[in-house]
Design an enzyme around this catalytic site. Structure first.
Site, PDB file in Angstrom:
ATOM      1  N   HIS A   1      43.960  33.114  30.511  1.00  0.00           N
ATOM      2  CA  HIS A   1      45.347  33.315  30.067  1.00  0.00           C
ATOM      3  C   HIS A   1      45.492  34.763  29.586  1.00  0.00           C
ATOM      4  CE1 HIS A   1      49.306  32.318  28.677  1.00  0.00           C
ATOM      5  NE2 HIS A   1      49.046  32.967  27.555  1.00  0.00           N
TER       6      HIS A   1
ATOM      7  N   GLY B   1      45.179  37.517  43.294  1.00  0.00           N
ATOM      8  CA  GLY B   1      43.760  37.196  43.282  1.00  0.00           C
ATOM      9  C   GLY B   1      42.842  38.280  42.751  1.00  0.00           C
TER      10      GLY B   1
HETATM   11  C1  GAR Z   1      46.591  36.950  35.593  1.00  0.00           C
HETATM   12  O1  GAR Z   1      47.078  37.898  34.700  1.00  0.00           O
HETATM   13  C2  GAR Z   1      46.311  35.643  34.873  1.00  0.00           C
HETATM   14  O2  GAR Z   1      45.834  35.815  33.587  1.00  0.00           O
HETATM   15  C3  GAR Z   1      47.691  35.035  34.864  1.00  0.00           C
HETATM   16  O3  GAR Z   1      48.213  35.303  36.152  1.00  0.00           O
HETATM   17  C4  GAR Z   1      47.670  36.554  36.611  1.00  0.00           C
HETATM   18  C5  GAR Z   1      47.104  36.341  38.009  1.00  0.00           C
HETATM   19  O4  GAR Z   1      46.680  37.557  38.564  1.00  0.00           O
HETATM   20  N1  GAR Z   1      47.637  33.629  34.559  1.00  0.00           N
HETATM   21  C6  GAR Z   1      48.544  32.989  33.832  1.00  0.00           C
HETATM   22  O5  GAR Z   1      49.524  33.536  33.377  1.00  0.00           O
HETATM   23  C7  GAR Z   1      48.264  31.510  33.596  1.00  0.00           C
HETATM   24  N2  GAR Z   1      49.010  31.034  32.461  1.00  0.00           N
HETATM   25  P1  GAR Z   1      45.651  37.596  39.781  1.00  0.00           P
HETATM   26  O6  GAR Z   1      46.180  36.663  40.868  1.00  0.00           O
HETATM   27  O7  GAR Z   1      45.668  39.034  40.239  1.00  0.00           O
HETATM   28  O8  GAR Z   1      44.297  37.172  39.287  1.00  0.00           O
END
Ligand code: GAR
Length: 197
Positions: free
Chosen positions: A110, A12
């Site tokens: 993304h 998150g």
């Molecule tokens: C982030 O890097 C986001 O861009 C990626 O998951 C991570 C979540 O981190 N999303 C994807 O890969 C969607 N295709 P977070 O929970 O610390 O925000």
């Protein structure tokens, strides 16, 4: 006031960036009305709760089949009638019914420069592993509207990030988050909340 529902699966940090941007006045005319996670153990839920934001887990594991889960997920979304759904590290394919119902009102972050390193199977650390394996020198992040495809909707914002010679996937992921994701996701939300898109 734009009512936002943020969907999360893990740590998150993007949710945190949105909450911080609201506190700092970098996002105006918007409030987070609910955070939904498919993962009961997601730290993102704790981040939301510590800010007094309604945080709910709707896990596929609690339902007989995908249809039941999809229905529960859609109901949980409809309950708060959001103006905007933000996928901030949400690793579940959205129910087609939800995409139809909230057409033009769902955005996703993304961790690459779409159309590179996106589509089925490209999520989280896998994206950065693929970037390093291909040897590209520039990567970045993209905020886009969500349509029926995987990472195919109209692009709102992108930001480039340098790949450095000794990067590991984890080091690169952190740089992409710090230099791009945490900047352009709040920025895109602020643009939508203020009628700039
Ligand atoms: C982030 O890097 C986001 O861009 C990626 O998951 C991570 C979540 O981190 N999303 C994807 O890969 C969607 N295709 P977070 O929970 O610390 O925000």
């Amino acid at each position: 006031m734009l009512k936002i529902c943020v969907c999360v699966s893990g740590g998150g940090t993007n949710l945190q960036a949105i909450m911080d941007a609201i506190d700092a006045g970098k996002i105006t005319n918007a409030q987070i009305v609910r955070v939904i996670s498919n993962n009961r153990g997601a730290f993102a839920l704790e981040r939301a709760k510590s800010k007094g934001i309604d945080a709910v887990a709707v896990s596929p594991k609690d339902y007989e089949d995908r249809e039941d889960f999809n229905r529960a997920f859609l109901n949980c979304m409809d309950d708060v009638k959001p103006d905007l759904i933000v996928l901030a590290g949400f690793l579940v394919v959205l129910p087609p019914m939800m995409i139809k119902k909230y057409e033009g009102r769902i955005i996703n972050i993304h961790p690459a420069l779409i159309p590179s390193f996106c589509g089925k199977g490209f999520y989280g650390l896998k994206v950065h592993e693929a970037v390093l394996a291909r040897g590209v020198k520039i990567t970045g992040a993209t905020v886009h509207f969500v349509d029926e495809g995987t990472d195919t909707g109209p692009i709102i914002l992108q930001k480039a990030v340098e790949v450095r010679p000794n990067d590991t996937p984890e080091v690169l992921q952190q740089r992409v988050m710090e230099e791009a994701e945490w900047e352009i996701l709040p920025q895109a939300i602020n643009m939508i909340a203020n009628g700039l898109i």
